[in-house]
Design a protein around this motif. Structure first.
Motif, PDB file in Angstrom:
ATOM      1  N   LEU A 157       0.811  -1.213   0.000  1.00  0.00           N
ATOM      2  CA  LEU A 157       0.000   0.000   0.000  1.00  0.00           C
ATOM      3  C   LEU A 157       0.849   1.270   0.000  1.00  0.00           C
ATOM      4  N   GLU A 158       1.879   1.328   0.817  1.00  0.00           N
ATOM      5  CA  GLU A 158       2.719   2.530   0.868  1.00  0.00           C
ATOM      6  C   GLU A 158       3.363   2.793  -0.501  1.00  0.00           C
ATOM      7  N   PHE A 159       3.907   1.735  -1.130  1.00  0.00           N
ATOM      8  CA  PHE A 159       4.502   1.867  -2.458  1.00  0.00           C
ATOM      9  C   PHE A 159       3.456   2.321  -3.483  1.00  0.00           C
ATOM     10  N   ALA A 160       2.281   1.706  -3.464  1.00  0.00           N
ATOM     11  CA  ALA A 160       1.240   2.038  -4.443  1.00  0.00           C
ATOM     12  C   ALA A 160       0.803   3.495  -4.305  1.00  0.00           C
ATOM     13  N   ARG A 161       0.633   3.946  -3.086  1.00  0.00           N
ATOM     14  CA  ARG A 161       0.242   5.350  -2.865  1.00  0.00           C
ATOM     15  C   ARG A 161       1.348   6.305  -3.319  1.00  0.00           C
ATOM     16  N   ALA A 162       2.580   6.012  -2.920  1.00  0.00           N
ATOM     17  CA  ALA A 162       3.707   6.889  -3.266  1.00  0.00           C
ATOM     18  C   ALA A 162       3.922   6.939  -4.772  1.00  0.00           C
ATOM     19  N   SER A 163       3.799   5.808  -5.444  1.00  0.00           N
ATOM     20  CA  SER A 163       4.007   5.792  -6.891  1.00  0.00           C
ATOM     21  C   SER A 163       2.872   6.508  -7.613  1.00  0.00           C
TER      22      SER A 163
END
Length: 189
Positions: free
Chosen positions: A88-94
């Motif tokens: 989730l953190e990666f998906a949001r940041a990307s």
């Protein structure tokens, strides 16, 4: 005076015909878009950056995510809820990165469908700017890459088993590429 009315009527009639032609053209474009969106296996989506909400998702979303498009429109958090907690953190940041660099980068993350199954998604978004250069929407396309990911894991595991077996063999084992370069040699060599 009658001539002015006739000219005004003719002008109004011409404008009406032009408007009808434009409306017909718009309808044809909308129909073509709808046909495309309903038949591609990838999920096409549009996100309103100012309102921070999804404004369109193609029907493929339902087959990939196993979730209702209607629920996504009603509740923006539906997407966050679907992304695997570890991703989730990666998906949001990307996603936020699309605003900074204009998008186009492929991002891969896992989703969890309502039935508990985990799928891999490859997603690419593109920033859409208004005339003043401000991002107003993000358009994107996402596809299910679960089978490709499974094949990659199976290949990696197979290669690891081969190397382990080759290292334990008492014979000399080596591998050469098409140009004659040595690409693998076991310890016995």
């Amino acid at each position: 005076s009658e001539n002015r009315y006739r000219e005004a009527f003719e002008q109004l009639h011409a404008e009406t015909k032009e408007r009808q032609r434009a409306e017909k053209e718009i309808q044809q474009i909308e129909n073509r878009f709808q046909e495309m969106a309903e038949h591609i296996t990838e999920a096409f989506w549009l996100y309103d950056w100012n309102k921070r909400q999804i404004i369109y998702t193609s029907p493929a979303y339902e087959s990939i995510w196993g979730r209702s498009v209607k629920d996504l429109y009603a509740r923006n958090e539906e997407w966050d809820d679907s992304v695997h907690p570890d991703d989730l953190e990666f998906a949001r940041a990307s996603f936020e990165k699309i605003i900074r660099n204009g998008g186009g980068d492929k991002r891969e993350y896992r989703i969890i469908r309502p039935d508990g199954s985990v799928r891999w998604v490859s997603d690419r978004g593109f920033a859409i700017k208004n005339k003043s250069g401000k991002v107003v929407r993000i358009a994107g396309i996402a596809e299910d890459i679960t089978e490709r990911k499974r094949a990659e894991v199976a290949l990696r595991e197979s290669e690891e088993r081969f190397r382990e077996l080759a290292e334990l063999m008492p014979e000399t084992i080596f591998e050469v590429d098409l140009e004659g370069r040595l690409t693998f040699v076991n310890r016995n060599a």
